[in-house]
Design an enzyme around this catalytic site. Structure first.
Site, PDB file in Angstrom:
ATOM      1  N   GLY A  69      -0.531   7.395  11.739  1.00  0.00           N
ATOM      2  CA  GLY A  69      -1.887   6.897  11.536  1.00  0.00           C
ATOM      3  C   GLY A  69      -1.935   5.406  11.778  1.00  0.00           C
ATOM      4  O   GLY A  69      -1.077   4.841  12.460  1.00  0.00           O
ATOM      5  N   CYS A  70      -2.900   4.770  11.191  1.00  0.00           N
ATOM      6  CA  CYS A  70      -3.092   3.329  11.354  1.00  0.00           C
ATOM      7  C   CYS A  70      -1.885   2.565  10.821  1.00  0.00           C
ATOM      8  O   CYS A  70      -1.417   2.830   9.716  1.00  0.00           O
ATOM      9  CB  CYS A  70      -4.352   2.906  10.608  1.00  0.00           C
ATOM     10  N   PHE A  71      -1.397   1.622  11.603  1.00  0.00           N
ATOM     11  CA  PHE A  71      -0.210   0.881  11.166  1.00  0.00           C
ATOM     12  C   PHE A  71      -0.455   0.051   9.921  1.00  0.00           C
ATOM     13  O   PHE A  71       0.471  -0.263   9.189  1.00  0.00           O
ATOM     14  CB  PHE A  71       0.425   0.053  12.272  1.00  0.00           C
TER      15      PHE A  71
END
EC number: 1.8.4.11
Length: 179
Positions: free
Chosen positions: A13-15
């Site tokens: 997912g989003c870092f």
């Protein structure tokens, strides 16, 4: 890495979410948000967002295995994201949000495959795991404004709605590994 420090590269997912969690883990000495797994050299955020580079948003961790093992790093990973969703996490949609473990040596490959097998056989998830396990490609650090994002923007909407709950879930589940 000197002094026995090892690296791990993970995408789930989003870092910003992974970075915020792993910055809280005892034994993790450094976390860098970035990109890996694509075919375009030196990608930037804007081109990765076009979904034409093949890169995933990832974090590169430096950790002391005497304090936190690679397996524990992966156990955290499987709790803080959904490894059963192909190319998305929640409202974040696209291959750049895929679940991926980029291994840096044969031992990491073995540990990752073993854990995925255990999780799959143990029916810990209601759907099959789609996490990719691949040898680590080149890692490209993200732009400076993406580093330490949750720490510097805790009240930003996405951070409050998405990142914060993942950090809370980590703290609740892995109390013994909190800094």
């Amino acid at each position: 890495m000197s002094d026995g420090v090892q690296q791990a590269i993970l995408g789930g997912g989003c870092f910003w979410c992974l970075e915020a969690v792993y910055q809280q883990v005892k034994g993790v000495e450094r976390v860098v948000s970035g990109y890996a797994g694509g075919h375009v050299p030196n990608p930037d955020y804007e081109t990765v967002c076009t979904e034409t580079t093949g890169h995933a948003e990832v974090v590169q961790l430096q950790f002391d295995p005497r304090i936190v093992s690679y397996r524990q790093i992966l156990e955290i990973f499987f709790v803080i994201h959904d490894p059963t969703t192909l190319n998305y996490q929640g409202n974040d949609v696209g291959a750049r949000y895929r679940s991926v473990i980029f291994t840096l040596d044969d031992e990491q490959m073995h540990v990752a495959k073993e854990l995925v097998s255990e999780l799959s056989q143990g029916k810990h998830f209601s759907r099959p795991l789609v996490t990719e396990i691949k040898a680590a490609p080149t890692f490209y650090p993200a732009e400076d404004y993406h580093q330490n994002y949750f720490q510097t923007h805790p009240f930003q909407g996405y951070c409050m709605a998405v990142v914060g709950p993942k950090v809370s879930k980590f703290k609740k589940t892995f109390q013994m590994l909190i800094r």
